[in-house]
Design a protein around this motif. Sequence first.
Motif, PDB file in Angstrom:
ATOM      1  N   TYR A 116       0.843  -1.193   0.000  1.00 15.85           N
ATOM      2  CA  TYR A 116       0.000   0.000   0.000  1.00 15.85           C
ATOM      3  C   TYR A 116       0.879   1.244   0.000  1.00 15.85           C
ATOM      4  O   TYR A 116       1.911   1.285   0.660  1.00 15.85           O
ATOM      5  N   ARG A 117       0.450   2.253  -0.776  1.00 16.03           N
ATOM      6  CA  ARG A 117       1.102   3.560  -0.765  1.00 16.03           C
ATOM      7  C   ARG A 117       0.042   4.618  -0.506  1.00 16.03           C
ATOM      8  O   ARG A 117      -0.975   4.659  -1.215  1.00 16.03           O
ATOM      9  N   SER A 118       0.278   5.461   0.459  1.00 17.86           N
ATOM     10  CA  SER A 118      -0.626   6.583   0.688  1.00 17.86           C
ATOM     11  C   SER A 118      -0.510   7.542  -0.499  1.00 17.86           C
ATOM     12  O   SER A 118       0.491   7.539  -1.223  1.00 17.86           O
ATOM     13  N   PRO A 119      -1.527   8.370  -0.722  1.00 16.48           N
ATOM     14  CA  PRO A 119      -1.429   9.370  -1.798  1.00 16.48           C
ATOM     15  C   PRO A 119      -0.196  10.266  -1.640  1.00 16.48           C
ATOM     16  O   PRO A 119       0.435  10.629  -2.641  1.00 16.48           O
ATOM     17  N   GLN A 120       0.178  10.602  -0.400  1.00 15.92           N
ATOM     18  CA  GLN A 120       1.356  11.442  -0.165  1.00 15.92           C
ATOM     19  C   GLN A 120       2.628  10.726  -0.615  1.00 15.92           C
ATOM     20  O   GLN A 120       3.490  11.318  -1.274  1.00 15.92           O
ATOM     21  N   THR A 121       2.742   9.459  -0.266  1.00 15.90           N
ATOM     22  CA  THR A 121       3.926   8.689  -0.671  1.00 15.90           C
ATOM     23  C   THR A 121       3.957   8.526  -2.184  1.00 15.90           C
ATOM     24  O   THR A 121       5.012   8.684  -2.809  1.00 15.90           O
TER      25      THR A 121
END
Length: 189
Positions: A116-121
């Motif tokens: 999983y990647r956050s939108p920020q990452t």
Amino acid sequence: MAEISSSGLTRRALLGVFAATAVAAAPTYSNAAGFLRGGGDIRRIRMYSGRTGERLDMIYWVDGDYIKDAVNEINHFMRDWRTDQVKTIDLRTVDIMAAAHNLLDVNEPYMLLSGYRSPQTNAMLRRRSRGVAKNSLHMKGQAADLRLASRSVNQMAKAAMACRAGGVGRYSRSNFVHMDCGEVRSWGG
């Protein structure tokens, strides 16, 4: 968060005992239809993270049912390690990963580079690399970037493509394979 039973065992230890018993006792059906052929009555995932030092080796599906505690551990393991944000991982992706691993016939766990990647990452990675999609399936918990020391990028990609169940990206220069549960497609070299 570990719960201790009256026998002094944690829930994780009990699950491990159950998993070991299930692995030893479960038959496999090598002619099963679909991309999980050879998966039999159990599905197992083995991974480690070089970023966090964590390891995961668990049976997450038995006799047609996902094991809730195992799925929760997978979600936590595949979190965005940069922000520590956890997202529910689409189990179709985990199934593809497990099936490809089974086809590769290895005992070595996957090295998880990105789950999983956050939108920020994702935005930060896009600024650093052209190869990061603006609407990456990583942000939906539907993709994983994986590596095996004992198998080439081509071998891993062929196993994932044999599943015919999602997207497979070859990143030979960076030595990893992207697997997702989106549309069936492939790219890279």
